[in-house]
Motif scaffolding. Structure first.
Motif, mmCIF file in Angstrom:
data_model
loop_
_atom_site.group_PDB
_atom_site.id
_atom_site.type_symbol
_atom_site.label_atom_id
_atom_site.label_comp_id
_atom_site.label_asym_id
_atom_site.label_seq_id
_atom_site.Cartn_x
_atom_site.Cartn_y
_atom_site.Cartn_z
ATOM 1 N N GLU A 188 30.180 -13.063 3.931
ATOM 2 C CA GLU A 188 30.875 -12.340 4.804
ATOM 3 C C GLU A 188 32.037 -12.956 5.612
ATOM 4 N N GLY A 189 31.645 -14.098 6.020
ATOM 5 C CA GLY A 189 32.595 -15.097 6.900
ATOM 6 C C GLY A 189 33.771 -15.448 6.354
ATOM 7 N N LEU A 190 34.902 -15.165 6.841
ATOM 8 C CA LEU A 190 36.263 -15.324 6.079
ATOM 9 C C LEU A 190 36.472 -16.974 5.877
ATOM 10 N N ALA A 191 35.936 -17.651 7.038
ATOM 11 C CA ALA A 191 36.286 -19.144 6.748
ATOM 12 C C ALA A 191 35.593 -19.770 5.704
ATOM 13 N N GLU A 192 34.137 -19.046 5.326
ATOM 14 C CA GLU A 192 33.251 -19.609 4.359
ATOM 15 C C GLU A 192 33.887 -19.326 2.984
ATOM 16 N N ARG A 193 34.277 -17.968 3.050
ATOM 17 C CA ARG A 193 34.794 -17.210 1.921
ATOM 18 C C ARG A 193 35.879 -18.066 1.371
ATOM 19 N N ALA A 194 37.072 -18.593 2.360
ATOM 20 C CA ALA A 194 38.237 -19.361 1.879
ATOM 21 C C ALA A 194 37.820 -20.525 1.338
ATOM 22 N N ARG A 195 36.825 -21.328 1.859
ATOM 23 C CA ARG A 195 36.206 -22.659 1.525
ATOM 24 C C ARG A 195 35.800 -22.344 -0.021
ATOM 25 N N LEU A 196 34.880 -21.400 -0.511
ATOM 26 C CA LEU A 196 34.500 -21.092 -1.690
ATOM 27 C C LEU A 196 35.705 -21.156 -2.521
#
Length: 531
Positions: free
Chosen positions: A454-462
């Motif tokens: 859900e979170g944009l920052a975590e998605r970008a990290r992945l």
């Protein structure tokens, strides 16, 4: 080869002044003027010279770059994207009601189809239901198979219910909207498009000529296919076309910069060029061989001497400025010695070269790029046999997996959903574009997890971790992002180059007939002075 010798060889191969070519271009222009008379008087049509024709104007089936770009002019979409790849409203705004339920509200702009009918939520539903129907046979359908139900609420609202949570779902809805009645009637949109975009098709008399009309003011723009870039340039100088975009060798760009009647504009691009492998091939399935190839290619030299600086190195499919980009990735160094060591461990080298087949298009500049890569691989012990084909044959072979190596460019990439389409093991053709048959459980897991986060920052990290994994495993050798190039006659203005090469600038392009006459007089004077 010593470093100084290497640099001289590079300059000879990549960066000739080519006085003979320049002389021939000037002579050709003069001969055309003598043989054909003065340039044609201007008319109200702006002619846009392109290298490849549109093949399919049904957005459910279009896969080639030209068709996608034209379709973006003919059809409106529910969503669009900003310059960082973030999804933004197009025809509609939306809200996420739950993990698996999205409601879309249509605005008032862009809702009149070119036949005069009003675009409603029923048209949106019919478009996506058709896309998901196996009988349609759309190559884009598999990406949206998570849609479980489409609920019509009223003329302006509808809901998508998903079979699983996917925070990226709105970014998948970039398909042009078709009229429901025409879909039900079985209209051939491929040849008779009908959308609510800023343009409509006025005439399509032959494959290489497509006449568009801008709906807001009636301005007509003809897309004229001229495969040979030299002929395309001559047509620009004669005023037979008024604009060219991309598909020009750098020496032609330099030549056009010197012409008083022509303006050349460039901007950094985001289209990703790469070297692809067939990973079901027993040789290329070995990462060690792919790594040797990556170390053998001198991308910086190619960009400096062959592209003349009209590009930048790429480490990943998404550019570093994209919200899901990976700006910290380190490139593979140009290291021929390391490449020879890796090949020696596989039993190959300059004395026992490995032979591989490399497919490319018949475009002269792409052939030169292939020849340079061929020359860079030979000293480390790889002999490339270059096979060039017309675009249709070449692209057909790539989609069918009939290759060992090939080079292509991904254009128009907007969101990170491209990774599932290109690299997931479930996206082998015809379900997706994993044409190299790449299979990696870690990559699959990262794609799946990023899609559910859900979170944009975590998605970008992945996604950054995913791109690092892809760079390590090398299903592609990343090459470069080529600059966008526009060459226009001086009487043309208002066109804005897009970083992905879209033709959206045609919405605002204008011409002045008075300037056309003045500009062409300048061309005749310039040609006479060169004689």
């Amino acid at each position: 080869m010593h470093n100084s010798q290497h640099q001289r060889a590079l300059k000879t191969c990549y960066h000739p002044r080519w006085p003979l070519l320049r002389h021939l271009l000037g002579l050709w222009a003069c001969l055309l003027l003598v043989a054909c008379g003065a340039p044609n008087e201007p008319d109200s049509v702006i002619r846009f010279g392109i290298a490849n024709s549109a093949r399919n104007l049904d957005p459910r089936h279009a896969t080639d770059a030209t068709s996608e770009r034209v379709n973006h002019l003919l059809y409106r979409t529910l969503v669009d994207f900003d310059d960082t790849g973030q999804v933004v409203p197009g025809l509609a705004t939306w809200e996420q009601l739950s993990a698996r339920r999205y409601r879309f509200a249509l605005g008032q702009e862009g809702r009149r189809f070119s036949d005069g009918s009003w675009l409603t939520a029923a048209d949106v539903a019919a478009t996506y239901q058709s896309l998901l129907d196996p009988a349609t046979g759309s190559p884009h359908g598999s990406q949206l198979d998570l849609i479980e139900e489409i609920r019509l609420l009223d003329e302006d609202h509808l809901e998508f219910v998903l079979s699983r949570s996917d925070p990226l779902f709105p970014s998948y809805l970039g398909l042009g909207i078709l009229p429901a009645k025409a879909v039900a009637a079985g209209r051939d949109f491929a040849r008779a498009p009908l959308g609510s975009g800023p343009f409509l098709v006025r005439d399509w008399p032959e494959t290489g000529r497509l006449l568009l009309e801008r709906r807001r003011d009636g301005q007509r723009i003809e897309l004229v296919t001229v495969k040979d870039p030299n002929v395309r340039v001559m047509k620009l100088l004669r005023g037979e076309v008024q604009m060219l975009q991309n598909d020009l060798a750098p020496e032609l760009v330099d030549y056009l910069r010197e012409q008083s009647a022509v303006v050349v504009e460039t901007r950094p691009g985001v289209n990703f060029a790469y070297l692809g492998f067939n990973l079901e091939d027993p040789l290329l399935s070995q990462r060690q061989l792919r790594l040797a190839i990556a170390h053998a290619i001198d991308r910086e030299a190619i960009l400096k001497y062959l592209f003349r600086g009209l590009g930048r190195p790429a480490q990943a499919l998404l550019p570093p400025e994209h919200w899901a980009g990976a700006p910290d990735l380190k490139p593979y160094a140009h290291d021929p010695q390391r490449a020879r060591e890796l090949l020696a461990e596989l039993g190959y080298g300059p004395e026992r070269p490995l032979q591989l087949s490399y497919k490319t298009s018949s475009d002269p500049f792409r052939l030169r790029v292939a020849s340079v890569i061929q020359a860079q691989l030979k000293p480390v012990g790889i002999e490339l046999r270059i096979r060039s084909y017309d675009w249709g044959t070449f692209f057909g072979d790539i989609k069918a997996g009939r290759f060992q190596l090939y080079s292509l460019t991904w254009v128009g990439v907007r969101g990170p959903d491209i990774f599932r389409y290109v690299f997931h093991s479930e996206s082998l053709p015809p379900k997706g574009a994993n044409r190299g048959r790449f299979r990696d459980a870690r990559v699959d897991d990262l794609i799946d997890r990023a899609g559910m986060t859900e979170g944009l920052a975590e998605r970008a990290r992945l996604y950054r971790e995913l791109q690092a994994r892809l760079l390590r495993e090398l299903p592609y050798v990343p090459l470069w992002y080529e600059d966008q190039i526009l060459a226009r006659r001086a009487e043309i203005s208002g066109y804005r180059l897009a970083p992905d090469g879209d033709y959206d600038g045609l919405e605002s392009v204008v011409t002045s007939r008075a300037q056309v006459r003045a500009g062409r007089s300048g061309v005749r004077g310039a040609v006479a002075s060169r004689q």
